[in-house]
Design an enzyme around this catalytic site. Structure first.
Site, PDB file in Angstrom:
ATOM      1  N   ARG A 184      11.208  -6.191   4.742  1.00  0.00           N
ATOM      2  CA  ARG A 184      11.244  -5.930   6.177  1.00  0.00           C
ATOM      3  C   ARG A 184      12.663  -5.736   6.693  1.00  0.00           C
ATOM      4  O   ARG A 184      12.865  -5.279   7.817  1.00  0.00           O
ATOM      5  CB  ARG A 184      10.604  -7.082   6.956  1.00  0.00           C
ATOM      6  CG  ARG A 184       9.095  -7.172   6.803  1.00  0.00           C
ATOM      7  CD  ARG A 184       8.527  -8.268   7.662  1.00  0.00           C
ATOM      8  NE  ARG A 184       7.113  -8.475   7.431  1.00  0.00           N
ATOM      9  CZ  ARG A 184       6.141  -7.764   7.989  1.00  0.00           C
ATOM     10  NH1 ARG A 184       6.430  -6.792   8.823  1.00  0.00           N
ATOM     11  NH2 ARG A 184       4.871  -8.019   7.730  1.00  0.00           N
ATOM     12  N   ARG A 199      -8.156  -4.120  24.260  1.00  0.00           N
ATOM     13  CA  ARG A 199      -7.542  -5.422  23.980  1.00  0.00           C
ATOM     14  C   ARG A 199      -6.192  -5.538  24.670  1.00  0.00           C
ATOM     15  O   ARG A 199      -5.490  -4.539  24.852  1.00  0.00           O
ATOM     16  CB  ARG A 199      -7.350  -5.596  22.468  1.00  0.00           C
ATOM     17  CG  ARG A 199      -8.658  -5.781  21.738  1.00  0.00           C
ATOM     18  CD  ARG A 199      -8.491  -5.918  20.233  1.00  0.00           C
ATOM     19  NE  ARG A 199      -7.122  -5.810  19.738  1.00  0.00           N
ATOM     20  CZ  ARG A 199      -6.816  -5.583  18.463  1.00  0.00           C
ATOM     21  NH1 ARG A 199      -7.770  -5.419  17.576  1.00  0.00           N
ATOM     22  NH2 ARG A 199      -5.570  -5.520  18.077  1.00  0.00           N
ATOM     23  N   ARG A 211      -7.499   2.636  21.496  1.00  0.00           N
ATOM     24  CA  ARG A 211      -8.540   1.844  20.832  1.00  0.00           C
ATOM     25  C   ARG A 211      -9.402   1.112  21.862  1.00  0.00           C
ATOM     26  O   ARG A 211      -8.898   0.593  22.853  1.00  0.00           O
ATOM     27  CB  ARG A 211      -7.908   0.831  19.878  1.00  0.00           C
ATOM     28  CG  ARG A 211      -7.200   1.484  18.716  1.00  0.00           C
ATOM     29  CD  ARG A 211      -6.824   0.504  17.632  1.00  0.00           C
ATOM     30  NE  ARG A 211      -5.751  -0.406  18.038  1.00  0.00           N
ATOM     31  CZ  ARG A 211      -4.954  -1.037  17.178  1.00  0.00           C
ATOM     32  NH1 ARG A 211      -5.106  -0.849  15.886  1.00  0.00           N
ATOM     33  NH2 ARG A 211      -4.015  -1.859  17.594  1.00  0.00           N
ATOM     34  N   ARG A 238       6.166  -3.403  20.752  1.00  0.00           N
ATOM     35  CA  ARG A 238       5.957  -3.524  19.305  1.00  0.00           C
ATOM     36  C   ARG A 238       6.677  -2.413  18.543  1.00  0.00           C
ATOM     37  O   ARG A 238       7.285  -2.650  17.486  1.00  0.00           O
ATOM     38  CB  ARG A 238       4.462  -3.458  18.979  1.00  0.00           C
ATOM     39  CG  ARG A 238       3.715  -4.764  19.192  1.00  0.00           C
ATOM     40  CD  ARG A 238       2.202  -4.561  19.122  1.00  0.00           C
ATOM     41  NE  ARG A 238       1.737  -4.117  17.827  1.00  0.00           N
ATOM     42  CZ  ARG A 238       0.579  -3.483  17.633  1.00  0.00           C
ATOM     43  NH1 ARG A 238      -0.226  -3.224  18.644  1.00  0.00           N
ATOM     44  NH2 ARG A 238       0.211  -3.121  16.431  1.00  0.00           N
ATOM     45  N   LYS A 269      -0.773   4.236   8.005  1.00  0.00           N
ATOM     46  CA  LYS A 269      -0.303   3.758   6.698  1.00  0.00           C
ATOM     47  C   LYS A 269      -1.449   3.206   5.840  1.00  0.00           C
ATOM     48  O   LYS A 269      -1.509   3.456   4.637  1.00  0.00           O
ATOM     49  CB  LYS A 269       0.742   2.664   6.959  1.00  0.00           C
ATOM     50  CG  LYS A 269       1.608   2.302   5.806  1.00  0.00           C
ATOM     51  CD  LYS A 269       2.893   1.618   6.276  1.00  0.00           C
ATOM     52  CE  LYS A 269       2.632   0.376   7.099  1.00  0.00           C
ATOM     53  NZ  LYS A 269       2.647  -0.866   6.317  1.00  0.00           N
TER      54      LYS A 269
END
Length: 213
Positions: free
Chosen positions: A88, A160, A127, A171, A13
């Site tokens: 949201r 991470r 990542r 999530r 995004k």
């Protein structure tokens, strides 16, 4: 042209938003940026928001809507704007519609970048960050020359804690649960523009601009 930009974590995004800013000359408005600016400027709404933030509480919708109302009447929004991260939920969307109606404005398009969950998990868990210099890599899109080693300082690359499969999956489930009613809300208004978010960044951008016209 007034746009709402929706997309789960890892959908790209942010990249598409930057391209839309360049093409259409409209600002990207995020509630986080607005709150920080209002706090820094010490505006009445900023001070109101600070009261809640100091208590570790969520800033009420009425304050956020007030910030959005102030922001979209600034000069750089004359050609339109792109709301990112707001609304949201459906109650925020209804409050936004009411406020825009009072200003004789409306949302024209709700762009929803859609990517299958398994693809998102791959993107988000890939990542890697250097412990030494903080440089970022991605095992799929931007791998280091040597696995586990930073190209820049030869430091150790690590994943991470919030990029592991369990956390990422959680999530994405939270996002899905929050956003599904919002998707339905804008579908009923015939404003939803679903975009296939798989492919090159250029291809995805072309799909977005095709629906925006």
């Amino acid at each position: 042209m007034n746009i709402i930009l929706l997309g789960p974590p890892g959908a790209g995004k942010g990249t598409q938003a930057k391209r839309l800013i360049d093409k259409y000359g409209i600002p990207q408005i995020s509630t986080g940026d607005m709150l920080r600016a209002a706090l820094k400027a010490g505006t009445p709404l900023g001070l109101e928001a600070k009261k809640f933030m100091d208590q570790g509480a969520l800033v009420p919708d009425s304050v956020v809507i007030g910030l959005v109302k102030e922001r979209i009447q600034e000069n750089d929004c004359k050609k339109g704007y792109m709301l990112d991260g707001f609304p949201r939920n459906v109650s925020q969307a209804e409050a936004l519609d009411k406020m825009l109606g009072e200003l004789a404005m409306k949302i024209d398009h709700v762009v929803s970048i859609e990517v299958p969950s398994e693809e998102l998990v791959g993107r988000l868990t890939g990542r890697r960050t250097c412990r030494g210099c903080g440089a970022g890599f991605h095992v799929m899109f931007d791998p280091p020359k040597k696995e586990g080693v930073c190209d820049k300082c030869q430091g150790e690359l690590y994943q991470r804690d919030d990029d592991n499969v369990a956390t990422v999956t959680s999530r994405l489930q939270v996002y899905e649960g929050q956003t599904k009613p919002l998707i339905d809300y804008y579908t009923k208004q015939t404003k939803l523009r679903p975009i296939n978010g798989v492919g090159s960044m250029g291809d995805i951008f072309n799909r977005v601009t095709a629906v925006l016209g």
